[in-house]
Scaffold this motif. Sequence first.
Motif, short mmCIF file in Angstrom:
data_model
loop_
_atom_site.label_atom_id
_atom_site.label_comp_id
_atom_site.label_asym_id
_atom_site.label_seq_id
_atom_site.Cartn_x
_atom_site.Cartn_y
_atom_site.Cartn_z
N TRP A 73 49.94 60.14 73.62
CA TRP A 73 49.72 61.11 74.69
C TRP A 73 48.37 61.79 74.52
O TRP A 73 47.63 62.01 75.50
N GLY A 74 48.02 62.09 73.28
CA GLY A 74 46.74 62.72 73.01
C GLY A 74 45.56 61.79 73.28
O GLY A 74 44.48 62.25 73.66
N GLY A 75 45.76 60.48 73.09
CA GLY A 75 44.71 59.54 73.42
C GLY A 75 44.42 59.52 74.91
O GLY A 75 43.26 59.51 75.34
N GLY A 76 45.48 59.54 75.71
CA GLY A 76 45.29 59.64 77.16
C GLY A 76 44.62 60.95 77.55
O GLY A 76 43.80 60.99 78.48
N THR A 77 44.96 62.02 76.83
CA THR A 77 44.36 63.32 77.11
C THR A 77 42.86 63.30 76.78
O THR A 77 42.05 63.90 77.49
N GLN A 88 44.79 54.97 80.05
CA GLN A 88 43.45 54.91 80.59
C GLN A 88 43.34 55.76 81.85
O GLN A 88 44.31 55.89 82.60
N PRO A 89 42.17 56.33 82.11
CA PRO A 89 41.98 57.10 83.35
C PRO A 89 41.82 56.17 84.54
O PRO A 89 41.57 54.97 84.38
N PRO A 90 41.94 56.68 85.75
CA PRO A 90 41.70 55.85 86.93
C PRO A 90 40.28 55.27 86.90
O PRO A 90 39.33 55.95 86.51
N ALA A 91 40.15 54.04 87.32
CA ALA A 91 38.84 53.39 87.30
C ALA A 91 37.79 54.17 88.09
O ALA A 91 36.62 54.22 87.71
#
Length: 296
Positions: free
Chosen positions: A187-191, A212-215
């Motif tokens: 979860w922290g990696g996504g953050t 991953q964030p939105p492209a």
Amino acid sequence: MTERDPTDKPAVTQDMIALFDDYTHLSLDRRKFMDNLAKMAGSMTAAVTVAGLMASNAQAQGLVPETDERLLIEDVTYPGADGDMKGYLVTPKTSGPFGTVVVIHENRGLNAHIKDVARRVALEGFVALAPDFLSDQGGTPANEDDARALFGTLTPADVTADGVASMAYLKTLPSANGKVAAMGFCWGGGTVNALAVAAPDLAAGVAYYGAQPPAADVPKIKARLLLHYGGLDERVNAGIPAFETALKAAGTDYELFVYEGANHAFNNDTSSARYDKAAADLAWSRTVALFKETLA
């Protein structure tokens, strides 16, 4: 017939790890998880043992003791985006100023393992702040299942705003040199990835097996990125191709590593079934090298 030694630990299979990953990140239905795990393990007793091997141990000693005399350790409170944030601040006792790192926890909250990671970061010569992103919910509870349930009450925008506030707090410290990086797990990696999109002043972002964030948001990233993934982590890795395509198109300064044979959460040394020391050590060395390059 040879009887099985009751002290033997049941084998943890990849299917069991996949089931655990589904439970911790998608379903959060413990009864269904334990019933299915019991079918795989052969009994509910064995399932309880296996679940313990896969879960992190919040009471784990860690690699760096809290009594390490090279470190100044403080529980701090600072302004968040909407109310106070609690955090665990670790500063080297050598002379500064130091580069700073936000250490972002998994979806278990600010537990003993993440505090140990913060101490490890500080021993590498950086000020480390591990925020509790459940501060507005009363702080991280001791029970991991209770902690995971609270993450469903968070909104991505509020989480990112609290990450930006944590960066701002680090810049006010007299021991800091004004440069901030972030590292996070699961979860922290996504953050971390979301923070890189939102904070153009982030020097570096290290995401361990993070969403991953939105492209479309990738061109906003100005930080150097270091992305660590476990080769067996099919759920998270499904987002790699689109992310990497967007990173290349945007000209983002990044490195991406997939550690073959490693599971999701391979860095968490308190989860004996998923921890991969070789992968964790290599990822750590790459992480520290990036911090030394970007935070000096």
